[in-house]
Design a protein around this motif. Structure first.
Motif, PDB file in Angstrom:
ATOM      1  N   GLY B 234       1.036  -1.269   0.220  1.00  0.00           N
ATOM      2  CA  GLY B 234      -0.356   0.376   0.221  1.00  0.00           C
ATOM      3  C   GLY B 234       0.495   1.130   0.014  1.00  0.00           C
ATOM      4  O   GLY B 234       1.945   1.354   0.009  1.00  0.00           O
ATOM      5  N   THR B 236       0.610   5.292   1.280  1.00  0.00           N
ATOM      6  CA  THR B 236       1.468   6.319   2.868  1.00  0.00           C
ATOM      7  C   THR B 236       1.160   7.917   1.853  1.00  0.00           C
ATOM      8  O   THR B 236       2.311   7.600   1.297  1.00  0.00           O
ATOM      9  N   LYS B 292      -7.052  -8.801   7.092  1.00  0.00           N
ATOM     10  CA  LYS B 292      -8.084  -8.192   7.620  1.00  0.00           C
ATOM     11  C   LYS B 292      -7.471  -6.389   8.976  1.00  0.00           C
ATOM     12  O   LYS B 292      -7.455  -5.506   9.131  1.00  0.00           O
ATOM     13  N   GLU B 295      -4.862  -4.301   7.779  1.00  0.00           N
ATOM     14  CA  GLU B 295      -5.609  -3.733   6.331  1.00  0.00           C
ATOM     15  C   GLU B 295      -6.406  -2.798   7.706  1.00  0.00           C
ATOM     16  O   GLU B 295      -6.419  -1.454   7.456  1.00  0.00           O
ATOM     17  N   LYS B 296      -6.642  -2.959   8.236  1.00  0.00           N
ATOM     18  CA  LYS B 296      -7.646  -1.875   9.472  1.00  0.00           C
ATOM     19  C   LYS B 296      -6.437  -1.196   9.684  1.00  0.00           C
ATOM     20  O   LYS B 296      -7.204   0.071  10.014  1.00  0.00           O
ATOM     21  N   PHE B 298      -4.068   0.500   8.583  1.00  0.00           N
ATOM     22  CA  PHE B 298      -3.809   1.391   7.148  1.00  0.00           C
ATOM     23  C   PHE B 298      -4.868   1.984   7.264  1.00  0.00           C
ATOM     24  O   PHE B 298      -4.287   3.039   7.101  1.00  0.00           O
ATOM     25  N   LYS B 299      -5.917   1.638   6.921  1.00  0.00           N
ATOM     26  CA  LYS B 299      -7.545   2.309   7.288  1.00  0.00           C
ATOM     27  C   LYS B 299      -7.366   3.373   7.693  1.00  0.00           C
ATOM     28  O   LYS B 299      -7.785   4.316   7.939  1.00  0.00           O
ATOM     29  N   ASP B 300      -7.522   2.875   9.225  1.00  0.00           N
ATOM     30  CA  ASP B 300      -7.021   4.497  10.714  1.00  0.00           C
ATOM     31  C   ASP B 300      -5.857   5.268  10.766  1.00  0.00           C
ATOM     32  O   ASP B 300      -6.465   6.201  10.444  1.00  0.00           O
ATOM     33  N   HIS B 301      -4.649   4.916   9.791  1.00  0.00           N
ATOM     34  CA  HIS B 301      -3.956   5.395   8.959  1.00  0.00           C
ATOM     35  C   HIS B 301      -4.118   6.104   8.105  1.00  0.00           C
ATOM     36  O   HIS B 301      -3.284   7.004   7.472  1.00  0.00           O
ATOM     37  N   LYS B 302      -4.838   6.258   7.383  1.00  0.00           N
ATOM     38  CA  LYS B 302      -5.018   6.744   5.810  1.00  0.00           C
ATOM     39  C   LYS B 302      -4.170   6.324   4.370  1.00  0.00           C
ATOM     40  O   LYS B 302      -3.975   7.285   3.636  1.00  0.00           O
ATOM     41  N   GLN B 304      -3.549   3.179   1.687  1.00  0.00           N
ATOM     42  CA  GLN B 304      -4.520   2.622   0.730  1.00  0.00           C
ATOM     43  C   GLN B 304      -4.016   1.480   0.647  1.00  0.00           C
ATOM     44  O   GLN B 304      -2.579   1.309   0.438  1.00  0.00           O
ATOM     45  N   VAL B 305      -4.913   0.333   1.240  1.00  0.00           N
ATOM     46  CA  VAL B 305      -4.326  -0.513   0.286  1.00  0.00           C
ATOM     47  C   VAL B 305      -3.805  -1.205  -1.726  1.00  0.00           C
ATOM     48  O   VAL B 305      -4.834  -0.822  -1.832  1.00  0.00           O
TER      49      VAL B 305
END
Ligand SMILES: Cc1cc2nc3c(=O)[nH]c(=O)nc-3n(C[C@H](O)[C@H](O)[C@H](O)COP(=O)(O)OP(=O)(O)OC[C@H]3O[C@@H](n4cnc5c(N)ncnc54)[C@H](O)[C@@H]3O)c2cc1C
Lengths: 390, 460
Positions: B234, B236, B292, B295-296, B298-302, B304-305
């Protein structure tokens, strides 16, 4: 036609990083470069050679017999090309070694043993590197009742004509049996041993001669049972600027085609455990891996077992690149390693599709008492009962 | 001072290791006077390929009586010239000592001779002990396990288990005086299973660059190889949040390897960091859970996967990652060197900023890499300098760039790793004087004649 291979290599040789991927098998299980495995100094890896060659081009080094010997102590098996990670560069590795050998030759540093190849081949009584009296093949033409002109020319090659005549005769019988419209020519050496050892002086003349002979026979296709001739006719002739005007096939390709089309069918059983050795000139140099395997699989009763290192990963027999004549003892040692690997399969028969591999593997078989039957695949097929359908 | 002339030394060496394995031929000396990095070539007198510990002892004795430098060499792939003699001497290429002496499956260690390559050990375990894996770097497979362990190497298990030097259980060493030393549990027990519990002298040999003796046996830890391995790839945007994001992932204890790459190409990615998080597991469910969870974060820290497929995925999943070698052709010139370093996790954004500035200053495509070590206790950070070997100006430029990068790393509180001579000098300048004094005293006790890779770690 130019007499030298392209000079471009001088501008790319420094691009070798000497990372050493070229030394290994695909899985990194062992060194798969025969030269590095034997001599062990980094100098004897392909990277080492590239750096020496660059040193010579750059005048950091001066030509000497010692340096030339390093360049010649390599069967040019192409394991380096196979495993190098640099896509834009890897294809040139063997060419660069051969081109540097040509420079060694031009500078007077071709090793004595290899010089024989040129002396014998240019001799107008021979035109072959074995120093045998040239056969114009008219006797064979008579014996097999071959026409003056035909669709195919069977290019016998020096090793089959002067050393491995069983292979020559098996090929002739098979072609005849299968009803192929073919003839023979008065051949000169294909020049493979000369190109491989950088002795290119007479190469263009020999290429011209052979091409003219083939054209004069009216052939549009050439067939050969020799992996070395095959590589040379198909790849090197064009590199030397020749315009072939005919197609080149290995006998194996024709057999496979005939089998596939149902024109021939193998009837008799061959109940042996067999393994197959990939000749470098057919495999890594020409990408032909499945043709022999497909043929083997069409033989009823055969038990075929692969060696650990097979196809792109195969261990070289040690005969190529002038090593057989230049380093006879080491050469059979390389074959010994192959035979030991073949033993692990439980096979009693070791087959291949190159008379040069056959010679060297047989020499090692005898020297080390390994007890294999070593036979070219064409000969093996020739022993079997074959049904021919029109 | 030498007592024998070179021919006599050659004869002595040939008596010890055999004529086939000793050379002072021009071609061999030429090759061993260089490595694939940017160091200038330096003369070598002899190359020897010993086979046994006894041969090494004899060579060490000869070197002591003749005061000839000895330079131990594994794969010679550090790129920082550590196996090119500084004061001439004998390069001891150890590749003939390549036996895997023991794989102790239950106690999970491997006892190896120093010439065992990372490639061969990996292949051997895959074939014979598929449930175990060795810690290997992304260096080409001819790098030796010993060479890599001895220089604080790192690889795809380092985030989880620490840098490779911390995975050494024991060493057998031919000391600079020719005696044999045993370090770790093997000094007491027939099992090579642990560093302690005795005083830990193994550290004297790590990052010592061959100055403290010649390692003739090494025991390393082996690790379980889960059935499945995968990665999350991903991006950042911006770099300031990276330390926290990395730290969060390490807190899950789920990742095997975590890397960040930063480049300038393509232009649109200039302000992005490329993230690679590797994870492994024994069931599909376990893998799914790990994916999961990571990836969560990743998402929390904006972050992108991005799903990876094809050649790009194959390259990044390969062990070793052979793509690492390809930087050598970026300038169509057959080489690169990187300043590697250990830095604290919090320094990642600063390292990106300063590493980018240096790369641009030297006209290079920025290529920065970070690899977390030991759950974020340190980060391996590197600035890569591809060069064109056939262009002498480019080589000078590269050496200057490497020096600038060394300085920058020291400034931000990091330490250059497997540092070339210039880097070593800069580290010594910043080093606590008492550490230096003690180190020098120990070195003099170990090596009274100064024969082991002199010129390296030289405290004036
Ligand atoms: C493309 C590429 C990618 C790389 N990626 C990584 C990576 O991911 N991780 C990583 O850690 N490194 C990496 N490296 C750096 C380096 O190649 C490795 O760390 C490598 O493992 C070093 O091992 P070697 O056998 O080549 O050591 P060498 O270069 O031969 O030796 C290293 C040092 O140890 C000393 N030494 C070696 N053997 C002995 C011995 N038996 N006794 C005493 N001293 C000894 C030498 O004198 C020298 O000072 C990479 C290098 C390249 C070229």
């Amino acid at each position: 036609m130019t007499s030298e291979v392209s000079q471009d290599w001088k501008s790319i040789v420094h691009r070798c990083f000497r990372c050493g991927y070229c030394k290994f098998t695909h899985s990194y299980s062992d060194f798969n470069c025969p030269s590095y495995k034997e001599y062990k100094f980094e100098t004897y890896s392909t990277g080492g050679r590239m750096w020496l060659i660059y040193g010579l081009i750059n005048n950091d080094l001066k030509w000497s017999q010692d340096l030339a010997n390093v360049l010649y102590a390599c069967p040019t098996c192409g394991n380096c090309t196979e495993n190098c990670k640099f896509e834009k560069f890897k294809g040139f590795l063997v060419d660069i070694i051969e081109a540097a050998r040509a420079e060694a030759f031009n500078n007077g540093f071709c090793p004595e043993n290899q010089k024989f190849l040129l002396e014998r081949t240019r001799n107008s009584n021979n035109y072959n590197p074995y120093g045998e009296k040239n056969s114009d093949n008219s006797e064979l033409k008579k014996k097999y009742n071959l026409p003056e002109k035909a669709e195919w020319v069977y290019y016998i090659g020096c090793t089959s004509n002067y050393r491995q005549q069983d292979l020559r005769d098996a090929t002739l019988r098979l072609l005849k049996k299968a009803g192929i419209d073919f003839t023979l020519i008065d051949e000169h050496c294909c020049t493979s041993p000369l190109i491989r050892t950088g002795q290119n002086e007479i190469v263009p003349d020999f290429i011209n001669y052979n091409i003219n002979q083939i054209r004069n026979a009216g052939a549009s296709k050439v067939i050969t049972s020799c992996a070395g001739c095959y590589r040379t006719l198909k790849k090197d002739y064009e590199k030397f600027g020749a315009d072939l005007g005919f197609e080149v096939f290995h006998t194996g390709e024709l057999i496979k085609k005939l089998l596939k089309e149902g024109k021939i069918k193998i009837l008799s059983n061959y109940e042996n455990i067999v393994t197959y050795h990939d000749p470098c000139h057919l495999g890594r140099h020409m990408d032909m891996y499945e043709v022999p395997r497909d043929i083997i699989k069409s033989i009823p009763g055969i038990k075929f077992i692969e060696m650990k290192r097979n196809r792109e990963n195969a261990w070289c027999c040690g005969a190529g690149g002038g090593v057989k004549i230049g380093y006879p003892d080491w050469s059979v040692e390389i074959s010994k390693e192959r035979l030991e690997e073949a033993k692990e399969t439980g096979a009693t028969v070791l087959t291949s599709m190159c008379p040069f591999c056959r010679t060297n593997l047989s020499d090692a078989n005898k020297k080390f008492n390994m007890g294999f039957e070593i036979i070219d695949l064409i000969e093996l097929i020739d022993q079997l009962e074959i049904e021919v359908n029109d | 001072m030498n007592y024998l002339n070179k021919d006599e030394i050659l004869t002595q060496l040939e008596k010890i290791s055999g004529r086939d394995f000793v050379s002072n031929k021009t071609g061999d000396l030429f090759i061993y006077s260089q490595d694939p990095g940017a160091s200038e070539s330096r003369p070598v007198d002899f190359v020897v390929l010993p086979k046994t510990v006894e041969e090494i002892q004899k060579i060490v004795k000869l070197a002591n009586s003749e005061k000839i430098p000895l330079i131990p060499m594994g794969g010679g792939l550090t790129l920082s010239g550590l196996i090119i003699p500084v004061r001439g001497g004998i390069v001891l290429d150890l590749k003939r000592m390549n036996q895997i002496l023991e794989i102790n499956e239950l106690n999970r260690y491997a006892l190896l001779e120093p010439g065992v390559t990372t490639g061969m050990l990996k292949a051997y375990l895959s074939e014979n002990y598929p449930e175990l894996q060795p810690p290997i770097p992304d260096a080409p497979p001819s790098a030796t396990i010993a060479g890599n362990m001895l220089i604080h190497g790192s690889g795809s298990l380092s985030q989880k288990y620490g840098c490779h030097s911390s995975m050494i259980n024991g060493l057998e060493v031919v000391l600079p005086t020719g005696e044999i030393g045993k370090f770790g549990s093997c000094a007491v027990s027939e099992y090579w299973f642990s560093k302690g519990p005795i005083p830990d002298l193994i550290g004297l040999f790590t990052s010592a660059f061959g100055t403290m003796g010649i390692i003739t046996k090494i025991s390393i830890k082996l690790f379980p190889r889960p059935k499945f391995r995968d990665m999350i790839f991903g991006f950042t945007k911006g770099f300031s949040d990276l330390p926290k994001l990395m730290s969060k992932i390490t807190f899950t204890e789920l990742a095997e390897d975590i890397m960040i790459a930063k480049g300038d190409v393509p232009e649109a990615y200039k302000n992005f960091g490329m993230l690679m998080v590797y994870f492994a597991g024994n069931s599909k469910d376990e893998m799914e859970f790990k994916r999961k969870t990571i990836e969560k974060i990743f998402k929390d820290h904006k972050a992108q996967v991005v799903p990876l497929v094809g050649k790009a995925r194959e390259r990044l999943m390969a062990e070793p990652q052979y793509g690492a070698a390809l930087a050598a052709d970026w300038r169509k010139g057959g080489g690169f060197e990187y300043v590697g370093s250990f830095i604290p996790l919090e320094k990642i954004p600063e390292a990106i900023e300063k590493g980018t500035t240096i790369s641009r200053k030297y006209g290079l495509l920025t290529s920065l890499l970070f690899r977390l070590i030991g759950r974020g206790h340190a980060v391996m950070f590197s600035v890569t300098f591809p060069f064109n070997r056939s262009d002498s100006k480019d080589m000078i430029n590269t050496r200057k760039g490497l020096e600038d990068a060394d300085k920058m790393i020291l400034e931000i509180g990091g330490i250059p790793w497997k540092a070339e001579l210039t880097g070593q000098k800069l580290i010594l300048e910043k080093m606590d004087p008492n550490f230096k004094k003690l180190f020098n005293n120990i070195r003099n006790i170990f090596d009274p004649n100064g024969i082991m890779n002199p010129g390296n770690w030289e405290v004036q």
